[in-house]
Write a protein that holds these residues in place. Structure first.
Motif, PDB file in Angstrom:
ATOM      1  N   TYR A  92      -2.834  -3.970  -0.533  1.00 53.79           N
ATOM      2  CA  TYR A  92      -1.720  -4.815  -0.270  1.00 53.79           C
ATOM      3  C   TYR A  92      -0.479  -3.958  -0.840  1.00 53.79           C
ATOM      4  O   TYR A  92       0.675  -3.784  -0.528  1.00 53.79           O
ATOM      5  N   SER A  95       0.465  -0.755   0.988  1.00 53.01           N
ATOM      6  CA  SER A  95       1.046  -1.268   2.237  1.00 53.01           C
ATOM      7  C   SER A  95       2.481  -1.567   2.192  1.00 53.01           C
ATOM      8  O   SER A  95       3.411  -1.276   2.877  1.00 53.01           O
ATOM      9  N   LYS A  96       2.839  -2.142   0.945  1.00 46.30           N
ATOM     10  CA  LYS A  96       4.240  -2.691   0.647  1.00 46.30           C
ATOM     11  C   LYS A  96       5.120  -1.322   0.428  1.00 46.30           C
ATOM     12  O   LYS A  96       6.390  -1.407   0.612  1.00 46.30           O
ATOM     13  N   ASP A 100       4.817   3.452   6.988  1.00 41.15           N
ATOM     14  CA  ASP A 100       3.941   3.715   8.220  1.00 41.15           C
ATOM     15  C   ASP A 100       3.160   5.051   7.753  1.00 41.15           C
ATOM     16  O   ASP A 100       2.205   5.069   8.491  1.00 41.15           O
ATOM     17  N   ASP A 283      -2.348   3.341   7.913  1.00 40.21           N
ATOM     18  CA  ASP A 283      -3.413   2.597   8.032  1.00 40.21           C
ATOM     19  C   ASP A 283      -4.743   3.409   8.313  1.00 40.21           C
ATOM     20  O   ASP A 283      -5.736   2.665   7.909  1.00 40.21           O
ATOM     21  N   PHE A 286      -5.821   3.482   4.577  1.00 38.66           N
ATOM     22  CA  PHE A 286      -6.135   2.307   4.175  1.00 38.66           C
ATOM     23  C   PHE A 286      -7.717   2.141   4.616  1.00 38.66           C
ATOM     24  O   PHE A 286      -8.370   1.419   3.928  1.00 38.66           O
ATOM     25  N   ARG A 364       0.536  -9.787   8.122  1.00 40.46           N
ATOM     26  CA  ARG A 364      -0.157  -8.772   9.014  1.00 40.46           C
ATOM     27  C   ARG A 364      -0.651  -9.616  10.242  1.00 40.46           C
ATOM     28  O   ARG A 364      -1.671 -10.461   9.957  1.00 40.46           O
TER      29      ARG A 364
END
Length: 449
Positions: A92, A95-96, A100, A283, A286, A364
């Motif tokens: 989390y 991703s913040k 991208d 991503d 991740f 998401r």
């Protein structure tokens, strides 16, 4: 003479009356109780039964987002060691903060020189990820290459990591410029001698045939990159990954070796005006971290995140920033030490994990969130559990000594999406027994709730 009173009709009634008399005289059979309907009370009972049988410390929350509340709670506000459930928080936060794409490296071009330094990107020449972006950039530049070690305040091992795990694949060192995942890979099939990747470490391997040889096939020295090979432990085919000790000098050697061109180490401050070369989609990193529980990916993602607001790489600074800016509304303030969950000093409550799962779900789309996680019956840490033609459990497991947890999302046969956090600490039995108990309970939730 009078006719008998017993007619053919009364004769027919005698057997019936006799049967009724006998039934009336027999003991009455108890009426079986109807099974209790499946619901929150039954789930709570099963969770508490696990705790009683294992004499362990158990926390559990089952949350229904449609109702906007937890339908089952047990020790929801108590702190547990989360192990790799920590990676949900890393996911989390990163991703913040990262956007991208992953910043692969930073550089300044001056005349015939290219000065570059690391961002903490763990994917450079990683053996399990296809990523040639930064490699091709450095390989094909016409300038001479000069490497600067970026300032980094995080130590190679985080607080309370197991020092005696230094030889195992799951605990590579943290560094400013990881190469090959900061591990040496030894591999052998049934028909050939073993290979060493990267080959530069071949000269560091020496056979050990003494009686006191270690039980591992390959064993690195405690504070050196000397590696002992025990041929008695080598099977016909094997694969073993051994972390190496990182340093700026070794980074330059490995870069020169893999790029097949000269790279020089320069000890000077980071120059101003550095440009960023972006690498893999965030991503993809991740997903690797979450599905196979890659510890280096988790640590380096927090290192990368720190680089978005500072020139100094620091897992600890990124954690502090994330807690203050994105997680200040958690029900219970986390005790968050590292990115991977290897530290047994991490502590989270089940209801805070549920709050994080709510944030992820709100920010998401479901079709992009659930496939990022470990998926029941699919490759990853859930591959042996929750097997089904249509996956219904998506989450993250976490295991340390006497710790085994799961948190994530479950889709019931009725079509509901629920969130759950199932924490187990301080048990003496095997993790597989705890895993089986969790699987049994959560499978019943899927089938009946």
């Amino acid at each position: 003479m009078a006719k008998p009173l017993l007619t053919r009709y009364t004769l027919k009634l005698i057997p019936c009356l006799s049967l009724l008399f006998l039934l009336g005289c027999s003991a009455a059979k108890p009426v079986a109780e109807a099974p209790a309907p499946y619901g929150p009370a039954e789930i709570q009972r099963q969770v508490m039964e696990v705790a009683a049988l294992q004499k362990s410390f158990v926390g559990f929350v089952l949350y229904d987002p449609e109702l906007g509340k937890a339908v089952v709670e047990h020790n929801a506000d108590k702190y547990f060691v989360p192990a790799s459930n920590t990676k949900l928080f890393t996911f989390y936060a990163a991703s913040k903060m990262l956007g991208d794409s992953i910043p692969a490296l930073k550089y300044v071009a001056k005349g015939d020189s290219l000065i570059f330094w690391g961002t903490g990107d763990p994917t450079f020449t990683h053996m399990d990820l296809q990523n040639n972006i930064a490699y091709d950039f450095l390989k094909n530049r016409k300038e001479k290459l000069y490497y600067i070690e970026a300032p980094m305040t995080s130590t190679p091992f985080a607080t309370n990591w197991g020092w005696d795990d230094y030889n195992y694949y799951y605990q590579p060192e943290r560094s400013a410029f990881p190469i090959h995942g900061n591990i040496v890979k030894f591999k052998k099939d049934s028909t050939s001698a073993y290979t060493t990747t990267p080959a530069i470490f071949t000269k560091h391997v020496k056979p050990d045939t003494t009686k006191n040889a270690h039980r591992d096939t390959f064993r690195r020295a405690w504070r050196a990159n000397d590696i002992a090979y025990n041929p008695k432990r080598a099977s016909i085919a094997f694969s073993q990954e051994v972390p190496f000790i990182t340093s700026p000098e070794l980074t330059v050697q490995l870069l020169a070796d893999t790029l097949k061109r000269s790279v020089k180490l320069v000890k000077r401050p980071i120059p101003a005006g550095g440009q960023i070369l972006y690498g893999l989609p965030a991503d993809s990193v991740f997903k690797r971290m979450l599905q196979v529980s890659d510890n280096l990916m988790a640590e380096q993602l927090m290192m990368l995140s720190s680089g978005t607001f500072s020139d100094t790489l620091s897992v600890e600074r990124a954690i502090k920033y994330a807690v203050q800016n994105y997680l200040s509304d958690l029900p219970d303030a986390p005790v968050w030490i590292d990115g991977s969950g290897l530290s047994s000093m991490n502590m989270f409550t089940p209801r805070s994990i549920i709050a994080l799962l709510q944030k992820l779900h709100a920010e998401r789309p479901r079709e992009k969130l659930l496939p990022m996680l470990a998926v029941g019956g699919r490759p990853g840490t859930f591959r042996t559990i929750y097997k089904a033609d249509v996956p219904y459990v998506f989450g993250k497991s976490g295991t340390l000594a006497h710790v085994h947890n799961q948190s994530g999302y479950i889709i019931t046969k009725s079509g509901k999406l629920l969130m759950y956090s199932f924490m187990n600490n301080n048990f003496k039995t095997s993790s597989s027994e705890i895993r089986s108990a969790m699987e049994r309970i959560m499978t019943e939730v899927h089938e009946k709730y």
